[in-house]
Design an enzyme around this catalytic site. Structure first.
Site, mmCIF file in Angstrom:
data_model
loop_
_atom_site.group_PDB
_atom_site.id
_atom_site.type_symbol
_atom_site.label_atom_id
_atom_site.label_comp_id
_atom_site.label_asym_id
_atom_site.label_seq_id
_atom_site.Cartn_x
_atom_site.Cartn_y
_atom_site.Cartn_z
ATOM 1 N N LYS A 112 0.820 -1.215 0.000
ATOM 2 C CA LYS A 112 0.000 0.000 0.000
ATOM 3 C C LYS A 112 0.851 1.261 0.000
ATOM 4 O O LYS A 112 0.485 2.248 -0.639
ATOM 5 C CB LYS A 112 -0.954 -0.015 1.198
ATOM 6 N N LYS A 195 -7.912 -14.105 -13.632
ATOM 7 C CA LYS A 195 -9.196 -14.009 -12.917
ATOM 8 C C LYS A 195 -9.906 -12.678 -13.139
ATOM 9 O O LYS A 195 -9.254 -11.636 -13.214
ATOM 10 C CB LYS A 195 -8.919 -14.147 -11.413
ATOM 11 N N LYS A 198 -8.938 -9.214 -11.402
ATOM 12 C CA LYS A 198 -7.527 -9.219 -11.026
ATOM 13 C C LYS A 198 -6.810 -7.985 -11.583
ATOM 14 O O LYS A 198 -6.027 -7.347 -10.884
ATOM 15 C CB LYS A 198 -6.847 -10.493 -11.550
#
Ligand code: TRP
Length: 332
Positions: A112, A195, A198
């Site tokens: 992050k 996916k 994703k």
């Protein structure tokens, strides 16, 4: 007594077909077999500084979409995290025994701060403590989350165990990841990157709230190849993906039809995509309708949130009262 399950739902991002066939299917089954607490993690989202209007609308949209998919506010306890001040209090208490070093080592923290180097706030650092508070507040042992949350769960166990040890009590049991789904269908994205959801690329995911023309556009733009060059050849991933999507939403004879054409090298991807788009539209129609209906029913949404918060606070209050007592915060 049914076992306790807690899961937090990110308050940003609409539900896409991958979520629907994944986590949602799991929640729908679980809600009847366990004592489930599902909440919208709006405190967590404050780490990215959303605008007030965005925050509010996102929380509502998530609530609406979960209800539209069939989460039953009577069977499960469905609430908004910030409606439980007890979570904030437990978070504060747990933070006193959470070490900066261990929080800094957390993979999601490192990721992050790479993503938002201009906003490395303390909320980001203590994200795992807040998540531990979410889980420990109901003394849950089962947490239906994916692999990416494993480290957070481990920290929740660490913080719970540490509390029990320091204050010589057995307040918190150990929470573990829990996968209820027997055979979950994996839904691929439309951009060939794996996916659904994703990658954040525009057009990778089909959202439950997408209008028919948006769905048509996205499906028609899905990545393909130049077509089969041999009879009965194995399909490359991008083509397999389209067939996997069909398996989720189309009739078996439709799939067989295009499979035969692929094998005979007569397939036209445009035709397959047209059919796939219509089948997705048909499949999502009842969800789309329900989302629209609930979006306009503020009174109902209010009732659901208030009812959920009330049910959730019962167990939250007990936990915080016991935690305070254990620590020595006692009324005079
Ligand atoms: N961190 C989770 C995610 O990113 C969301 C979450 C917050 C959560 N609190 C939780 C999940 C508690 C399970 C239990 O998806």
């Amino acid at each position: 007594m049914k076992e306790i399950v807690v899961s937090g739902i990110r308050s940003t991002g609409n539900l896409h077909l991958g979520n629907y066939f994944g986590a949602m299917k799991n929640f729908l089954k679980m809600q009847h077999d366990y004592q489930c607490f599902f909440f919208i993690a709006d405190y967590h989202s404050l780490t990215t500084h959303p605008t007030p209007a965005d925050l509010h609308n996102n929380v509502k949209q998530v609530l609406v979409e979960y209800l539209a998919c069939g989460l039953d506010p009577e069977a499960a306890t469905l609430y908004v995290q910030s409606d439980l001040p007890e979570i904030a209090e437990l978070y504060l208490l747990l933070n006193m025994n959470a070490y900066v070093g261990e929080l800094e080592r957390c993979t999601s923290f490192k990721e992050k701060i790479r993503k938002q180097p201009d906003n490395i706030n303390a909320g980001l650092l203590t994200y795992p403590t807040l998540m531990a508070a979410d889980i420990l507040i109901h003394r849950a042992q089962k947490v239906p989350v994916g692999k990416d949350q494993e480290q957070h769960l481990e920290m929740a166990r660490t913080f719970g165990n540490r509390f029990n040890r320091i204050y010589a009590c057995e307040l918190f049991p150990e929470p573990y990841a829990f996968n209820y789904g027997t055979s979950l269908v994996k839904i691929p994205g439309l951009d060939g990157s794996g996916k659904m959801g994703k990658s954040e690329g525009e057009g990778n995911a089909i959202f439950l709230a997408d209008e028919p023309d948006v769905i048509r556009k996205k499906v028609m733009r899905a990545v393909t190849d130049a077509g089969p060059t041999q009879l009965q050849q194995e399909k490359p991933d991008v083509i397999k993906n389209l067939f996997l999507l069909m398996e989720a939403v189309s009739a078996p004879d439709t799939i067989a039809h295009f499979d035969d054409q692929y094998n005979a090298m007569t397939i036209r991807y445009g035709d397959l995509k047209k059919q796939l788009a219509e089948d997705v539209i048909l499949f999502t129609a009842p969800l789309r309708e329900k989302i629209k209906e609930l979006s306009g029913d503020d009174a109902f949404i209010h009732k659901v949130a208030a009812h959920g918060a009330e049910k959730a606070r019962e167990s939250a209050r007990k936990t915080v009262a016991e935690a305070r007592h254990a620590i020595g915060i006692r009324h005079f």
